[in-house]
Design a protein around this motif. Structure first.
Motif, mmCIF file in Angstrom:
data_model
loop_
_atom_site.group_PDB
_atom_site.id
_atom_site.type_symbol
_atom_site.label_atom_id
_atom_site.label_comp_id
_atom_site.label_asym_id
_atom_site.label_seq_id
_atom_site.Cartn_x
_atom_site.Cartn_y
_atom_site.Cartn_z
ATOM 1 N N GLU A 44 0.813 -1.208 0.000
ATOM 2 C CA GLU A 44 0.000 0.000 0.000
ATOM 3 C C GLU A 44 0.853 1.269 0.000
ATOM 4 O OE1 GLU A 44 -2.697 -0.157 3.256
ATOM 5 O OE2 GLU A 44 -3.818 -1.887 2.480
ATOM 6 N N ARG A 45 1.922 1.258 0.777
ATOM 7 C CA ARG A 45 2.732 2.462 0.941
ATOM 8 C C ARG A 45 3.978 2.352 0.053
ATOM 9 N NH1 ARG A 45 0.909 5.524 4.938
ATOM 10 N NH2 ARG A 45 2.905 6.628 5.197
ATOM 11 N N GLY A 61 -2.122 2.277 -11.331
ATOM 12 C CA GLY A 61 -3.275 2.455 -10.459
ATOM 13 C C GLY A 61 -2.960 2.664 -8.999
ATOM 14 N N PHE A 62 -1.699 2.932 -8.664
ATOM 15 C CA PHE A 62 -1.307 3.164 -7.277
ATOM 16 C C PHE A 62 -1.101 4.659 -7.035
ATOM 17 C CE2 PHE A 62 -0.133 -1.176 -8.162
ATOM 18 C CZ PHE A 62 -0.483 -1.856 -7.014
ATOM 19 N N GLU A 63 -1.038 5.041 -5.759
ATOM 20 C CA GLU A 63 -0.751 6.418 -5.374
ATOM 21 C C GLU A 63 0.454 6.422 -4.449
ATOM 22 O OE1 GLU A 63 -3.984 8.749 -3.974
ATOM 23 O OE2 GLU A 63 -5.363 8.094 -5.550
ATOM 24 N N PRO A 64 1.663 6.555 -4.996
ATOM 25 C CA PRO A 64 2.859 6.583 -4.157
ATOM 26 C C PRO A 64 2.789 7.695 -3.122
ATOM 27 C CG PRO A 64 3.453 6.297 -6.448
ATOM 28 C CD PRO A 64 1.986 6.628 -6.422
ATOM 29 N N ILE A 65 3.441 7.469 -2.001
ATOM 30 C CA ILE A 65 3.428 8.473 -0.938
ATOM 31 C C ILE A 65 4.705 9.288 -0.898
ATOM 32 C CG2 ILE A 65 1.801 7.241 0.545
ATOM 33 C CD1 ILE A 65 4.219 6.115 2.065
ATOM 34 N N ARG A 105 7.285 5.337 6.102
ATOM 35 C CA ARG A 105 6.993 3.948 6.486
ATOM 36 C C ARG A 105 6.582 3.106 5.274
ATOM 37 N NH1 ARG A 105 2.616 3.758 9.025
ATOM 38 N NH2 ARG A 105 1.960 5.928 8.823
ATOM 39 N N PRO A 106 7.445 3.050 4.253
ATOM 40 C CA PRO A 106 7.064 2.356 3.015
ATOM 41 C C PRO A 106 6.978 0.836 3.157
ATOM 42 C CG PRO A 106 9.375 2.973 2.930
ATOM 43 C CD PRO A 106 8.818 3.595 4.179
#
Length: 313
Positions: A44-45, A61-65, A105-106
């Motif tokens: 997720e992260r 389709g992901f949203e990197p932080i 916190r990846p």
């Protein structure tokens, strides 16, 4: 407690662990530059320390932080700023801020094939770090990277659809270009204008590859040493070496733009045939000479389509 009772309890614990193993079986193992890396199939992260990785992650389709800033800027490249407006900056292309990465916190870190071993050793202690196996600068390098990132993110089928869509669109533009432009008017060069002068970018560059796919015949005028990404800066007196049917001219920052504006006032620049034909096409340097990935590819193809629509009858 009896010995038998203790063994029974131990066996029960062991069986409990065995029963939990199928959850781990869903983890993904990715072959990388620094060996096999195992990641969860439900990350997720995501932190990216390579512009192409940020692009690929959003496309999948992901949203990197977290991400690094683009060359010549304090944030991500302008073409992806709106999409990445909530991304935190964790460094630059030259240096990653480890404290900033840790703060995110990846679950996973996506990096460039150029990531040095010493940096990999540090990042991989924070989270599984994916470094594609590199083969130097190649026009299809973004595809190789895309497939590795997609494997790590469990999106392989979607990646293939995206890659094919870019190829199909480039082919459509090529058909238009070949209809509109005679074969002897398709020569092109990609130039990055720096304060020191013009740099010719290699034909192996990401954007050079897209220009070729779209039907242009990209050249570097023999000015680039083998394995190098670009030529040495050209003086105004040597500008004739880059004359061509078309020149796509990029600047990365305000200083480069000022230098280009000054050069345009010189007789040497005005004498170029490509200038007389009004075929010098200004392009966004952050997009055309720093970015990579499918979103960048489509933005560049947008620019090429606009050239055909506005400059070619």
């Amino acid at each position: 407690m009896s010995l038998l009772g203790g063994l029974g309890r131990s066996a029960g614990l062991f069986l409990g662990l065995v029963c939990a193993l199928p959850v781990l079986a869903d983890d993904i193992t990715v072959a990388t530059k620094y060996g096999d890396v195992t990641v969860s199939d439900k990350v997720e992260r995501i932190v990216t320390v390579h512009e192409g990785a940020l692009d690929a992650a959003f496309a999948l389709g992901f949203e990197p932080i977290g991400a690094i800033s683009t060359r010549g800027g304090d944030g991500v490249a302008s073409y992806i700023q709106e999409t990445a407006k909530n991304v935190n900056i964790v460094g630059t292309s030259r240096e990653t801020n480890l404290e900033a990465v840790i703060a995110q916190r990846p679950d996973i870190i996506l990096a460039s094939y150029r990531l040095p071993a010493e940096q990999y050793a540090l990042l991989s202690k924070i989270a599984p770090t994916i470094v594609p196996q590199g083969k130097g600068i190649r026009p299809d390098g973004w595809i190789r990277e895309m497939r590795v990132y997609a494997k790590a993110l469990n999106r392989e089928q979607k990646a293939e659809q995206i890659i094919q869509a870019v190829a199909d669109r480039a082919a459509q533009i090529k058909t238009q270009l070949e209809t509109k432009l005679p074969a002897d008017q398709r020569g092109a060069a990609l130039i990055r204008w720096m304060p020191q002068g013009a740099l010719v970018l290699t034909t192996q560059f990401f954007t050079s590859g897209l220009l070729a796919q779209a039907g242009f015949e990209v050249t570097d005028s023999g000015l680039i040493k083998r394995g190098r990404p670009h030529s040495s800066p050209l003086s105004l007196e040597n500008l004739s070496k880059i004359d061509n049917d078309w020149i796509f001219m990029a600047t990365l920052d305000e200083e480069g733009q000022k230098a280009l504006d000054a050069a345009k006032q010189s007789p040497a620049f005005a004498r170029l045939d490509v200038v007389k034909r009004d075929h010098v096409i200004p392009v966004d340097g952050q997009l055309w000479t720093s970015a990579s990935g499918p979103i960048a590819a489509n933005a560049i193809l947008d620019d090429i389509q606009n050239v055909l629509d506005s400059k070619v009858q």
